[in-house]
Design an enzyme around this catalytic site. Structure first.
Site, PDB file in Angstrom:
ATOM      1  N   HIS A 170      -6.144  -1.405   5.041  1.00  0.00           N
ATOM      2  CA  HIS A 170      -5.065  -2.039   4.269  1.00  0.00           C
ATOM      3  C   HIS A 170      -5.463  -2.293   2.824  1.00  0.00           C
ATOM      4  CE1 HIS A 170      -1.699  -2.812   6.944  1.00  0.00           C
ATOM      5  NE2 HIS A 170      -2.563  -3.067   7.915  1.00  0.00           N
TER       6      HIS A 170
ATOM      7  N   SER B  93      -4.292  -7.562   8.702  1.00  0.00           N
ATOM      8  CA  SER B  93      -2.912  -7.088   8.568  1.00  0.00           C
ATOM      9  C   SER B  93      -1.861  -8.144   8.857  1.00  0.00           C
ATOM     10  CB  SER B  93      -2.697  -5.896   9.489  1.00  0.00           C
ATOM     11  OG  SER B  93      -2.928  -6.266  10.831  1.00  0.00           O
TER      12      SER B  93
ATOM     13  N   LYS C  77      -1.928   5.023   5.194  1.00  0.00           N
ATOM     14  CA  LYS C  77      -1.235   3.888   4.563  1.00  0.00           C
ATOM     15  C   LYS C  77      -1.050   4.207   3.067  1.00  0.00           C
ATOM     16  CE  LYS C  77      -2.152   0.373   8.005  1.00  0.00           C
ATOM     17  NZ  LYS C  77      -3.254   0.514   8.977  1.00  0.00           N
TER      18      LYS C  77
HETATM   19  C1  LIG Z   1      -3.654   0.866  10.323  1.00  0.00           C
HETATM   20  C2  LIG Z   1      -5.025   0.538  10.687  1.00  0.00           C
HETATM   21  C3  LIG Z   1      -5.790   1.397  11.479  1.00  0.00           C
HETATM   22  C4  LIG Z   1      -5.220   2.643  12.104  1.00  0.00           C
HETATM   23  O1  LIG Z   1      -5.198   3.673  11.202  1.00  0.00           O
HETATM   24  P1  LIG Z   1      -4.650   5.115  11.716  1.00  0.00           P
HETATM   25  O2  LIG Z   1      -5.184   6.059  10.721  1.00  0.00           O
HETATM   26  O3  LIG Z   1      -3.171   5.003  11.739  1.00  0.00           O
HETATM   27  O4  LIG Z   1      -5.224   5.316  13.067  1.00  0.00           O
HETATM   28  C5  LIG Z   1      -7.104   1.074  11.722  1.00  0.00           C
HETATM   29  N1  LIG Z   1      -7.639  -0.068  11.229  1.00  0.00           N
HETATM   30  C6  LIG Z   1      -6.928  -0.924  10.487  1.00  0.00           C
HETATM   31  C7  LIG Z   1      -7.570  -2.155   9.956  1.00  0.00           C
HETATM   32  C8  LIG Z   1      -5.593  -0.658  10.199  1.00  0.00           C
HETATM   33  O5  LIG Z   1      -4.882  -1.513   9.477  1.00  0.00           O
END
Ligand SMILES: *Cc1c(COP(=O)(O)O)cnc(C)c1O
Length: 405
Positions: A221, A193, A252
């Site tokens: 992502h 990220s 996301k």
């Molecule tokens: C955003 C993200 C998460 C968290 O996801 P949620 O559903 O908001 O808990 C976990 N792992 C990665 C790699 C992320 O980018």
């Protein structure tokens, strides 16, 4: 004895000086390509709303239908009385999308990652004594790190390899070749990220096979984002359907509300339903979210142009921002890190850009290494070309004024 409020106040003052998490600038309306902030419309370049489904009419309609047909909440965990048929339907849909055998839903990907590692490594599974090992990329997401913290140290060796460095990983696997581990797990983000780079899943699939390891990929992502059909990093790297364990978020690209999953072999997923503590002891995903996420997958499966538009927007922004004289980390993911060096520059620039009509966040130490402060642009299919052009104009104006370009 210490006064806890005094203690946290002191700490808070220091934390707020770094300001990374301080500025919560509220949106006065829905998440979208253009959002309302301080009564003004600004171009959104900071969200994970990659394919513009957060406020998509079909997703909104589906969520409302979800409430009408299945109610608001289910007031139970899955195994008591909290499973609705739509939960199984969504799990099947995710499996189909990812090319896996089965899928288990969680309230978030955080919850999924917290469940996965301990559910395997803390269980004897027929062994009296044993040791497992996890090899983890240095830049893995916090939820992968915390997930591993729940693995007992007596039975789990936790090792870290250099970021995206398959040679370092192989070196460590070779070193451990003669150690009698029960399970070997390689754990990586699909897309990282802070950098927007993709894990070398093509190579990792072979490495995992060679060393008899389980390949775990958190594709949060990338699902709905990477690959021609948005199937994620495995598709982008030519190994769709070949990853042992995939986790991801529905928070996301997939509508952006909430929810997460683990997807993989049938036996593993059935086992998780018996062992995953954040699944067993935490509430089911609510119907409006299940419906919204289902509609998001349907849109992605029906209409390839959504992902194509994201990829086009990304290529356009990457090309134009470099033309203006900014330094970015090369790649093709919609996460575009614009490198600025000093934290103060990133802090000021994100503030100035907001005034100029662009919502973008800066990242600096301790989130990224010292001297590597940056703005992280995130491109979306929700952006029209004129929105991107408006953002680029603001970048040029503010960049020149601040003498960054
Ligand atoms: C955003 C993200 C998460 C968290 O996801 P949620 O559903 O908001 O808990 C976990 N792992 C990665 C790699 C992320 O980018």
């Amino acid at each position: 004895m210490a006064n806890y409020l005094e203690l946290v106040s002191q700490e808070l003052q220091q934390l707020e000086e770094t300001k990374t998490f301080k500025y919560e600038v509220p949106l006065e309306g829905p998440q979208d390509g253009v959002v309302r902030v301080n009564g003004k419309k600004v171009v959104m370049l900071a969200s994970n709303n990659y394919v513009g489904l957060s406020n998509h009419p079909a997703v909104r309609r589906a969520a409302i239908k979800g409430i009408k047909e299945y109610g608001y909440g289910v007031a139970s965990v899955r195994f008591i009385c909290g499973t609705q048929d739509i939960h199984f339907d969504l799990e099947k849909k995710i499996s189909k999308f990812l090319g896996t055998e089965d899928t288990i839903l969680f309230s978030s990907c955080w919850a999924a990652n917290e469940a996965f590692f301990a559910s395997l490594t803390n269980e004897k599974l027929g062994y009296e004594t044993y040791k497992d090992v996890i090899y983890s990329d240095r830049l893995n997401h916090a939820s992968i790190i915390d997930g591993q913290r729940l693995c007992k140290a007596e039975t789990t060796d936790k090792k870290i390899y250099k970021h995206n460095d398959v040679d370092d990983l192989i070196r460590q696997l070779e070193e451990d070749k003669n150690t009698d581990y029960r399970l070997r797990i390689i754990a990586t983000d699909g897309v990282f990220s802070m950098e927007g780079d993709l894990a070398h899943l093509d190579k990792l699939v072979d490495i995992a096979k060679n060393y008899n390891a389980i390949l775990f990929v958190d594709d949060s992502h990338a699902v709905g984002v990477c690959g021609k059909r948005g199937r994620g990093t495995p598709e982008a790297k030519g190994v769709h359907g070949k990853i042992d364990v995939l986790t991801g978020t529905l928070g996301k690209a997939i509508g952006g509300a909430a929810g997460g999953y683990i997807s993989g072999k049938k036996e593993l997923i059935s086992y998780m339903r018996q062992k995953a503590r954040t699944y067993i002891f935490s509430n089911s995903l609510p119907a409006p979210i299940v419906y919204g996420a289902t509609a998001a997958f349907d849109l992605l499966m029906k209409d390839k142009s959504i992902v194509t538009r994201l990829h086009k927007n990304t290529a356009y922004f990457r090309k134009e921002i470099v033309k203006l004289g900014f330094t970015i980390l090369e790649g093709d993911h919609p996460i575009v890190p614009i490198m600025l060096g000093e934290a103060a520059v990133a802090q000021d620039m994100s503030k100035e850009l907001l005034k100029a009509g662009v919502y973008i966040k800066g990242l600096w130490f301790p989130v990224v290494p010292k001297g590597e402060a940056r703005l992280r642009a995130q491109i979306s299919a929700a952006l029209r070309t004129k929105d991107i052009d408006r953002a680029l104009e603001a970048f040029e104006k503010v960049g020149k004024r601040m003498k960054v370009i």
